[in-house]
Design a protein around this motif. Structure first.
Motif, PDB file in Angstrom:
ATOM      1  N   ASP A  43      74.497  78.658  77.943  1.00 13.84           N
ATOM      2  CA  ASP A  43      74.077  77.884  76.940  1.00 13.84           C
ATOM      3  C   ASP A  43      73.200  78.631  75.697  1.00 13.84           C
ATOM      4  O   ASP A  43      73.265  77.959  74.977  1.00 13.84           O
ATOM      5  CB  ASP A  43      72.167  77.453  77.668  1.00 13.84           C
ATOM      6  N   GLY A  44      74.241  79.152  75.668  1.00 16.62           N
ATOM      7  CA  GLY A  44      74.430  80.390  74.739  1.00 16.62           C
ATOM      8  C   GLY A  44      74.953  79.036  72.899  1.00 16.62           C
ATOM      9  O   GLY A  44      76.096  78.999  72.953  1.00 16.62           O
ATOM     10  N   GLU A  45      75.163  79.549  71.928  1.00 18.38           N
ATOM     11  CA  GLU A  45      75.087  78.861  70.633  1.00 18.38           C
ATOM     12  C   GLU A  45      75.935  79.659  70.314  1.00 18.38           C
ATOM     13  O   GLU A  45      76.312  81.056  69.724  1.00 18.38           O
ATOM     14  CB  GLU A  45      74.046  79.044  69.673  1.00 18.38           C
ATOM     15  N   LEU A  46      77.744  79.005  69.614  1.00 18.71           N
ATOM     16  CA  LEU A  46      78.551  79.793  69.634  1.00 18.71           C
ATOM     17  C   LEU A  46      78.637  79.365  68.196  1.00 18.71           C
ATOM     18  O   LEU A  46      78.114  79.227  67.367  1.00 18.71           O
ATOM     19  CB  LEU A  46      79.956  78.825  69.319  1.00 18.71           C
ATOM     20  N   MET A  47      78.960  81.092  67.668  1.00 10.65           N
ATOM     21  CA  MET A  47      78.850  81.346  66.399  1.00 10.65           C
ATOM     22  C   MET A  47      80.284  82.055  66.100  1.00 10.65           C
ATOM     23  O   MET A  47      80.799  83.054  66.901  1.00 10.65           O
ATOM     24  CB  MET A  47      77.462  82.488  66.250  1.00 10.65           C
ATOM     25  N   ILE A  48      80.795  81.701  64.942  1.00 14.78           N
ATOM     26  CA  ILE A  48      82.253  81.823  64.268  1.00 14.78           C
ATOM     27  C   ILE A  48      81.770  82.558  63.107  1.00 14.78           C
ATOM     28  O   ILE A  48      82.054  82.586  62.132  1.00 14.78           O
ATOM     29  CB  ILE A  48      82.687  81.185  64.481  1.00 14.78           C
ATOM     30  N   PHE A  49      82.269  83.928  62.924  1.00 11.59           N
ATOM     31  CA  PHE A  49      81.644  85.030  61.741  1.00 11.59           C
ATOM     32  C   PHE A  49      83.650  85.296  61.361  1.00 11.59           C
ATOM     33  O   PHE A  49      84.174  85.642  61.927  1.00 11.59           O
ATOM     34  CB  PHE A  49      81.646  86.177  62.387  1.00 11.59           C
ATOM     35  N   TYR A  50      83.661  84.892  59.866  1.00 18.08           N
ATOM     36  CA  TYR A  50      84.626  85.171  59.163  1.00 18.08           C
ATOM     37  C   TYR A  50      83.731  86.473  58.267  1.00 18.08           C
ATOM     38  O   TYR A  50      83.377  85.927  57.643  1.00 18.08           O
ATOM     39  CB  TYR A  50      85.177  83.914  57.770  1.00 18.08           C
ATOM     40  N   HIS A  51      84.668  87.985  58.534  1.00 18.62           N
ATOM     41  CA  HIS A  51      84.392  88.991  57.697  1.00 18.62           C
ATOM     42  C   HIS A  51      85.032  89.180  56.277  1.00 18.62           C
ATOM     43  O   HIS A  51      84.450  90.146  55.631  1.00 18.62           O
ATOM     44  CB  HIS A  51      84.194  90.456  58.289  1.00 18.62           C
ATOM     45  N   ASP A  52      86.154  88.174  56.182  1.00 16.58           N
ATOM     46  CA  ASP A  52      86.918  88.711  55.090  1.00 16.58           C
ATOM     47  C   ASP A  52      87.276  87.342  54.353  1.00 16.58           C
ATOM     48  O   ASP A  52      87.345  86.640  54.890  1.00 16.58           O
ATOM     49  CB  ASP A  52      88.752  89.675  55.626  1.00 16.58           C
ATOM     50  N   ASP A  53      87.443  87.337  52.410  1.00 16.55           N
ATOM     51  CA  ASP A  53      87.583  86.961  51.868  1.00 16.55           C
ATOM     52  C   ASP A  53      89.263  86.683  51.882  1.00 16.55           C
ATOM     53  O   ASP A  53      90.063  87.393  51.629  1.00 16.55           O
ATOM     54  CB  ASP A  53      87.170  87.259  50.496  1.00 16.55           C
ATOM     55  N   PRO A  54      89.897  85.545  52.629  1.00 16.23           N
ATOM     56  CA  PRO A  54      90.775  85.025  52.353  1.00 16.23           C
ATOM     57  C   PRO A  54      92.398  85.195  51.043  1.00 16.23           C
ATOM     58  O   PRO A  54      93.038  85.387  51.021  1.00 16.23           O
ATOM     59  CB  PRO A  54      91.627  83.874  53.013  1.00 16.23           C
ATOM     60  N   LYS A  55      91.034  85.023  49.778  1.00 20.42           N
ATOM     61  CA  LYS A  55      91.481  84.634  48.539  1.00 20.42           C
ATOM     62  C   LYS A  55      92.339  86.531  48.171  1.00 20.42           C
ATOM     63  O   LYS A  55      92.691  86.300  47.637  1.00 20.42           O
ATOM     64  CB  LYS A  55      90.523  84.204  47.703  1.00 20.42           C
ATOM     65  N   THR A  56      91.120  87.541  48.822  1.00 26.08           N
ATOM     66  CA  THR A  56      91.620  88.694  48.584  1.00 26.08           C
ATOM     67  C   THR A  56      91.716  89.604  49.601  1.00 26.08           C
ATOM     68  O   THR A  56      92.195  91.181  49.543  1.00 26.08           O
ATOM     69  CB  THR A  56      90.193  89.439  48.235  1.00 26.08           C
ATOM     70  N   THR A  57      92.838  89.229  50.778  1.00 23.13           N
ATOM     71  CA  THR A  57      92.551  90.093  51.867  1.00 23.13           C
ATOM     72  C   THR A  57      94.101  89.068  52.316  1.00 23.13           C
ATOM     73  O   THR A  57      93.856  87.801  52.712  1.00 23.13           O
ATOM     74  CB  THR A  57      91.644  89.970  53.277  1.00 23.13           C
ATOM     75  N   VAL A  58      94.630  90.174  52.539  1.00 25.79           N
ATOM     76  CA  VAL A  58      96.042  89.208  52.969  1.00 25.79           C
ATOM     77  C   VAL A  58      96.113  88.998  54.732  1.00 25.79           C
ATOM     78  O   VAL A  58      94.912  89.627  55.300  1.00 25.79           O
ATOM     79  CB  VAL A  58      96.932  90.432  53.486  1.00 25.79           C
TER      80      VAL A  58
END
Length: 150
Positions: A43-58
């Motif tokens: 029953d844990g809530e799913l969270m997806i974290f995006y740490h980097d800006d894809p416009k400035t990170t390869v």
């Protein structure tokens, strides 16, 4: 519609990925789901974290964490890390996603709403997708997109 939400601090079970955003997420969700089922955290809530800006990170350097909220005393296991989440104040929009291309437009809409509303972005946390529901066969999801703001 833009909303402001305060997310509480939490303990997260996490599978970490590095590479182009979107790559490996289904496999990471499967790994986390199998672990959660075994340890009764279904029953844990799913969270997806995006740490980097894809416009400035390869692409090769973009970091993603696929996580479930778990009890504070949860123990790590091979392939699963236990990490703290500090919580905070987030600008959010909710969307029903029925195709993978809709994720990008939802993120673009959220950033446009934030700019139009005059909010200042916080540098302290990643952009997050909170999943209210996800249907594996149809790939339809109810998602709250979150960006930290001051």
């Amino acid at each position: 519609m833009l909303d402001i939400m305060v997310l509480e601090e939490a303990t997260l079970a996490c599978v970490r990925l590095q590479g182009a955003y979107g790559k490996g997420i289904e496999e990471a969700c499967d790994t986390l789901a199998l672990w959660a089922e075994k340890d009764h955290f279904n029953d844990g809530e799913l969270m997806i974290f995006y740490h980097d800006d894809p416009k400035t990170t390869v692409d090769a350097k973009c970091r993603t964490d696929v996580c479930l909220i778990v009890p504070i005393d949860t123990q790590a296991e091979k392939g699963i890390e236990i990490i703290p989440f500090a919580g905070g104040r987030f600008a959010t929009i909710k969307r029903r996603i029925s195709h993978s291309l809709e994720y990008r437009s939802a993120w673009e809409d959220l950033y446009a709403f934030i700019k139009d509303a005059g909010f200042e972005l916080s540098k302290s946390a990643a952009g997050i997708e909170l999943y209210g529901s996800y249907m594996p066969f149809t790939k339809v999801a109810e998602v709250t997109f979150c960006v930290p703001v001051k």
